[in-house]
Enzyme design. Structure first.
Site, mmCIF file in Angstrom:
data_model
loop_
_atom_site.group_PDB
_atom_site.id
_atom_site.type_symbol
_atom_site.label_atom_id
_atom_site.label_comp_id
_atom_site.label_asym_id
_atom_site.label_seq_id
_atom_site.Cartn_x
_atom_site.Cartn_y
_atom_site.Cartn_z
ATOM 1 N N HIS A 240 0.867 -1.197 0.000
ATOM 2 C CA HIS A 240 0.000 0.000 0.000
ATOM 3 C C HIS A 240 0.901 1.244 0.000
ATOM 4 O O HIS A 240 1.479 1.596 1.029
ATOM 5 C CB HIS A 240 -0.910 0.004 1.235
ATOM 6 C CG HIS A 240 -1.923 1.109 1.219
ATOM 7 N ND1 HIS A 240 -3.272 0.885 1.420
ATOM 8 C CD2 HIS A 240 -1.804 2.443 1.022
ATOM 9 C CE1 HIS A 240 -3.920 2.031 1.338
ATOM 10 N NE2 HIS A 240 -3.042 3.001 1.108
ATOM 11 N N HIS B 139 1.548 5.396 -1.736
ATOM 12 C CA HIS B 139 1.160 6.550 -2.559
ATOM 13 C C HIS B 139 2.430 7.165 -3.132
ATOM 14 O O HIS B 139 3.274 7.651 -2.381
ATOM 15 C CB HIS B 139 0.424 7.600 -1.718
ATOM 16 C CG HIS B 139 -0.868 7.097 -1.150
ATOM 17 N ND1 HIS B 139 -2.084 7.258 -1.771
ATOM 18 C CD2 HIS B 139 -1.128 6.398 -0.010
ATOM 19 C CE1 HIS B 139 -3.042 6.692 -1.047
ATOM 20 N NE2 HIS B 139 -2.484 6.158 0.026
ATOM 21 N N LYS C 12 -9.137 -0.317 -6.180
ATOM 22 C CA LYS C 12 -9.254 0.314 -4.863
ATOM 23 C C LYS C 12 -10.632 0.935 -4.670
ATOM 24 O O LYS C 12 -11.109 1.693 -5.519
ATOM 25 C CB LYS C 12 -8.180 1.414 -4.735
ATOM 26 C CG LYS C 12 -8.195 2.178 -3.417
ATOM 27 C CD LYS C 12 -7.611 1.384 -2.278
ATOM 28 C CE LYS C 12 -7.828 2.021 -0.918
ATOM 29 N NZ LYS C 12 -6.872 3.054 -0.586
ATOM 30 N N HIS D 100 -10.607 1.016 1.454
ATOM 31 C CA HIS D 100 -10.448 2.021 2.513
ATOM 32 C C HIS D 100 -11.688 1.886 3.380
ATOM 33 O O HIS D 100 -12.774 2.310 2.995
ATOM 34 C CB HIS D 100 -10.333 3.442 1.926
ATOM 35 C CG HIS D 100 -10.097 4.476 2.977
ATOM 36 N ND1 HIS D 100 -8.903 5.145 3.138
ATOM 37 C CD2 HIS D 100 -10.892 4.909 3.986
ATOM 38 C CE1 HIS D 100 -8.979 5.960 4.183
ATOM 39 N NE2 HIS D 100 -10.197 5.843 4.713
ATOM 40 N N HIS E 219 -4.836 -0.667 5.685
ATOM 41 C CA HIS E 219 -4.384 0.107 6.862
ATOM 42 C C HIS E 219 -5.350 0.010 8.052
ATOM 43 O O HIS E 219 -5.907 1.006 8.493
ATOM 44 C CB HIS E 219 -4.108 1.565 6.508
ATOM 45 C CG HIS E 219 -5.117 2.215 5.581
ATOM 46 N ND1 HIS E 219 -6.469 2.232 5.820
ATOM 47 C CD2 HIS E 219 -4.943 2.862 4.416
ATOM 48 C CE1 HIS E 219 -7.070 2.873 4.838
ATOM 49 N NE2 HIS E 219 -6.165 3.258 3.973
ATOM 50 N N ASP F 206 1.330 2.547 3.628
ATOM 51 C CA ASP F 206 0.489 3.724 3.392
ATOM 52 C C ASP F 206 1.325 4.995 3.441
ATOM 53 O O ASP F 206 0.880 6.007 3.982
ATOM 54 C CB ASP F 206 -0.682 3.796 4.380
ATOM 55 C CG ASP F 206 -1.766 4.762 3.904
ATOM 56 O OD1 ASP F 206 -1.743 5.158 2.720
ATOM 57 O OD2 ASP F 206 -2.626 5.130 4.719
#
Ligand code: DOR
Ligand code: ZN
Length: 365
Positions: free
Chosen positions: A29, A31, A115, A152, A190, A263
């Protein structure tokens, strides 16, 4: 436990800490952003991890095969030539997304997963899903194809207390979703609560979770210690201590259901140190040092390889990495900030000393 010093016969009170060699880990995970930020942050992830699941919440979001391919090229172009790193792309699910595009992207090897952001749950999620039933045809296709749905897991209802939004999501959305799609491969991303850890543990083998270094390290008190600490703010927000302890137990349990997902979500310092600061921690530079600290504190260093390098690829049906990395028991000072061309980033653990140091490439299996 004392160690005997053979030369002078004096026992020292220190326990010898030895280096830890493990399969190169993956980050399930991440970004990586776009533009200058992408160029600045991607090498940190690629230094420690062989592969990373790349989140699609760009502006605009990655909703097509063509956009994911273009994004993947930009990520690869941001890497130093001697670095071996595979970005695993994801598709951003929107109300209007076509099942055929998602399925085709998976078949062609472009989309590893998709996602689900409930609309407005977090950064750049305004195009997210407003009602899960609207994407049921996509979920049908994904279940059939064995394509993982990455979730999420927070309700967005502002009537629900922010610290309860994950637990309420399980009741209101996730339980029903898995009843309707019992074979769907699903990663609860997460996770931050004892409820989420228990839900995953009690679900079938098609359900797993990622756990971040920060949710293993601090609880919600830390965000307010001596004043407001914007660099500890992320979503889902950290919860009470009992939840952090439950996450530590899950991560170090040796279960294949819980695996590493940092994350890492960099925002420039000025965008966090402001009246309405962005959510997200930049933990890529010292991620493995941070996880090793937690596993050592739990007396579970022998489970770190399962969590970081084995459980994730096993769930995704991908091969284990062949290279090895080392964690050396050497103190590492984390800088207060990292300058990038457009400003500065404050890394997780800024100003602290960690007891481990990551070293790439020590051999292969
Ligand atoms: O803290 C977070 N930051 N949580 C998310 O879910 C998104 C992320 C981001 O993209 O900044
Ligand atoms: Zn994220």
């Amino acid at each position: 436990m004392g160690q005997q010093n053979s030369e002078n016969g004096v026992s020292s009170s220190k326990t010898e800490r030895s280096a830890l060699t493990l399969r190169r880990p993956d980050d399930w995970h991440t970004h990586l952003r776009s533009g200058d930020m992408l160029k600045a942050v991607t090498p940190y992830t690629a230094r420690q991890f062989a592969r990373a699941i790349v989140m699609p919440n760009l502006v605009p979001p990655i909703t097509t095969i063509a956009a994911a391919e273009e994004y993947r090229s930009k990520i690869l172009a941001a890497l130093p030539s001697d670095v071996d790193f595979t970005p695993l792309m994801t598709c951003y699910l929107a109300d209007s997304i076509a099942a055929a595009e998602v399925e085709k992207g998976h078949q062609e090897g472009v989309f590893t997963a998709a996602k689900l952001y409930p609309a407005n749950a977090t950064t750049n999620s305004s195009h997210g899903v407003t009602d899960i039933r609207l994407i049921y045809p996509v979920l049908e296709a994904m279940q059939r194809a064995g394509m993982p749905l990455l979730v999420h897991g927070e309700v967005t209802d502002h009537e629900v207390d922010i610290f309860d939004r994950e637990a309420v999501f399980i009741e209101r959305v996730l339980s029903g979703l898995l009843k309707d799609f019992p074979e769907l491969k699903l990663v609860f991303e997460h996770i931050t609560t004892a409820e989420a850890a228990a839900f995953v543990a009690e679900s079938g083998p098609n359900v797993a979770a990622t756990i971040t270094p920060h949710h293993l390290t601090f609880n919600r008190n830390a965000i307010f210690k001596g004043g407001i600490r914007p660099h500890l703010y992320c979503l889902p927000v950290a919860k009470r201590e009992k939840h952090r302890l439950a996450l530590r137990k899950a991560a170090t349990s040796g279960s294949t259901k819980f695996f590493l997902g940092t994350d890492t979500a960099p925002h420039e310092a000025r965008d966090k140190e402001t009246a309405c600061g962005c959510a997200g921690l930049f933990n890529a530079p010292y991620a493995m040092e941070s996880y090793a600290t937690v596993f050592e504190e739990e007396g579970a260093l022998d489970q770190l390889e399962m969590f970081a390098s084995v459980a994730g690829p096993t769930f995704y049906g991908l091969p284990l990495n062949e290279e090895q990395v080392t964690l050396e028991p050497i103190e590492t000072k984390v800088p207060d900030y990292i300058d990038i061309p457009t400003g500065r980033l404050v890394p997780f653990h800024a100003g602290e000393k960690l007891k481990w140091r990551f070293k790439a490439g020590s051999g292969t299996y």
